[in-house]
Design an enzyme around this catalytic site. Structure first.
Site, mmCIF file in Angstrom:
data_model
loop_
_atom_site.group_PDB
_atom_site.id
_atom_site.type_symbol
_atom_site.label_atom_id
_atom_site.label_comp_id
_atom_site.label_asym_id
_atom_site.label_seq_id
_atom_site.Cartn_x
_atom_site.Cartn_y
_atom_site.Cartn_z
ATOM 1 N N ASP A 68 43.205 49.026 45.634
ATOM 2 C CA ASP A 68 42.471 48.123 44.747
ATOM 3 C C ASP A 68 41.643 47.169 45.600
ATOM 4 O O ASP A 68 42.182 46.519 46.506
ATOM 5 C CB ASP A 68 43.446 47.339 43.873
ATOM 6 C CG ASP A 68 42.730 46.471 42.853
ATOM 7 O OD1 ASP A 68 42.440 46.967 41.751
ATOM 8 O OD2 ASP A 68 42.440 45.299 43.166
ATOM 9 N N ASN A 78 31.488 40.663 41.263
ATOM 10 C CA ASN A 78 30.702 40.844 40.037
ATOM 11 C C ASN A 78 30.162 39.515 39.515
ATOM 12 O O ASN A 78 28.996 39.411 39.101
ATOM 13 C CB ASN A 78 31.556 41.507 38.952
ATOM 14 C CG ASN A 78 31.635 43.015 39.119
ATOM 15 O OD1 ASN A 78 30.737 43.644 39.685
ATOM 16 N ND2 ASN A 78 32.714 43.607 38.647
ATOM 17 N N HIS A 80 26.773 42.697 38.482
ATOM 18 C CA HIS A 80 27.453 43.981 38.349
ATOM 19 C C HIS A 80 26.762 45.110 39.111
ATOM 20 O O HIS A 80 27.413 46.064 39.552
ATOM 21 C CB HIS A 80 27.586 44.342 36.865
ATOM 22 C CG HIS A 80 28.639 43.557 36.159
ATOM 23 N ND1 HIS A 80 28.406 42.291 35.666
ATOM 24 C CD2 HIS A 80 29.941 43.840 35.888
ATOM 25 C CE1 HIS A 80 29.511 41.826 35.098
ATOM 26 N NE2 HIS A 80 30.458 42.740 35.224
ATOM 27 N N GLU A 86 38.104 48.996 39.743
ATOM 28 C CA GLU A 86 38.023 48.987 41.213
ATOM 29 C C GLU A 86 39.280 49.582 41.837
ATOM 30 O O GLU A 86 39.558 49.370 43.025
ATOM 31 C CB GLU A 86 37.804 47.559 41.720
ATOM 32 C CG GLU A 86 38.944 46.574 41.476
ATOM 33 C CD GLU A 86 38.863 45.885 40.123
ATOM 34 O OE1 GLU A 86 39.491 44.821 39.988
ATOM 35 O OE2 GLU A 86 38.179 46.396 39.217
#
Length: 330
Positions: free
Chosen positions: A177, A185, A190, A220
């Site tokens: 992750d 973001n 984004h 993610e």
């Protein structure tokens, strides 16, 4: 293009061979049904066939039936050579699986035209197969990163667990992750976040073994499947990927940004029955442990092996490098 010429009359066979070679075909000639079937069963068999209807040693109609009865992804286009002109005979040949026929004595211009039609059909079929494979691959891939999508990577994991049981070998799962991805973001937008995901995916793909698999699990999060890896080996492989991601800043529009990633590792021993859901849950729990303990680290619920940043990774980084160098190329 290769073409199989099955003709029991050696004189006709020699004349046809010369004619076909003059038209640019790579000709394989046989004079018996057994020889023709052996060629058609070979791995790189011709897909265009000129077949005598019925002559010494060859029953063309029976060969047509055998070709159509087999399971084969590539189509074989068959032209029957026959002296028969009765309409019922023609129907019999076509129902047996012939695609076209030409009567003896044959006209060379007509034969050439019918073979050209067969080639066009085979080329069209190849285009359709390529399009199908492209669509199949697209359906199995994540559109943003190009990695396996969630469904595909879980199917791969199920297959590797089944193989591990058969072979009594381990299989490891690594859940990864990207750290603080929401901040990327929020601060950069984004589009930048998508760019970072693509770069991270490429670094992951470049730092696993050729027979490992990595997919985008969601958002993610990424899932890696490492066949044949025990806990120590899986930790070392995960550390190699962690180091590759953290080593250099990511070049994003108008700036560079340091990105790190946390990893959770779980391993199934081939002698113990375990399903993919349990293995993923264990890897996910180990990932959350890595997040709680400071991020940018590799952890497992079997806690003797824990990698935490650069300060404590040197021994296992050495293991990772040894595994990388020792891994077979195919």
């Amino acid at each position: 293009m290769k073409i199989l010429l099955a003709e029991g009359d050696s004189g006709i066979c020699a004349r046809l061979r010369e004619l076909l070679q003059g038209w640019g075909y790579e000709v394989i000639t046989v004079t018996t049904e057994a020889e023709a079937w052996a060629v058609l069963q070979s791995e790189d068999c011709p897909r265009l066939v000129v077949l005598d209807w019925m002559t010494s040693g060859i029953d063309g109609v029976e060969l047509c039936r055998r070709v159509r009865a087999r399971s084969h992804d590539s189509y074989t286009y068959i032209v029957l050579l026959t002296a028969r002109t009765d309409s019922q005979d023609v129907v019999t040949g076509m129902e047996a699986g012939a695609d076209d026929y030409i009567t003896k004595p044959y006209d060379s211009a007509e034969l050439r035209a019918r073979l050209c039609a067969g080639r066009r059909i085979l080329e069209l079929q190849e285009q359709l197969v390529r399009a199908r494979e492209t669509l199949r691959d697209q359906a199995a891939r994540d559109g943003l990163t190009g990695l396996w999508n969630r469904v595909s990577i879980l199917e791969i994991l199920d297959r590797e667990i089944s193989r591990a049981r058969r072979e009594r070998s381990p299989v490891a799962v690594v859940m990864a992750d990207l750290d603080s991805f929401k901040a990327i973001n929020d601060l950069c937008g984004h589009l930048t976040g998508d760019h970072v995901l693509g770069l991270a995916a490429r670094r992951m793909q470049a730092n696993i073994r050729q027979y490992d698999s990595v997919g985008r699990y969601g958002g993610e999060e990424f899932l890696m499947v490492l066949p044949g890896c025990d806990l120590e080996g899986a930790m070392a492989q995960a550390e190699r990927v962690r180091s590759a991601i953290a080593a250099e800043p990511f070049a994003v529009p108008e700036q560079s940004r340091r990105v790190t990633c946390s990893f959770g590792v779980a391993v199934a021993d081939g002698s113990v029955r375990i399903n993919s859901h349990r293995l993923v849950r264990e890897a996910d729990a180990a990932l959350y442990r890595a997040k709680r303990n400071g991020r940018n680290r590799v952890e497992t619920l079997s806690s003797d092996l824990v990698l935490a940043g650069v300060s404590s990774t040197r021994p296992l980084q050495a293991i990772a490098n040894q595994l990388w160098l020792a891994a077979p190329l195919s």
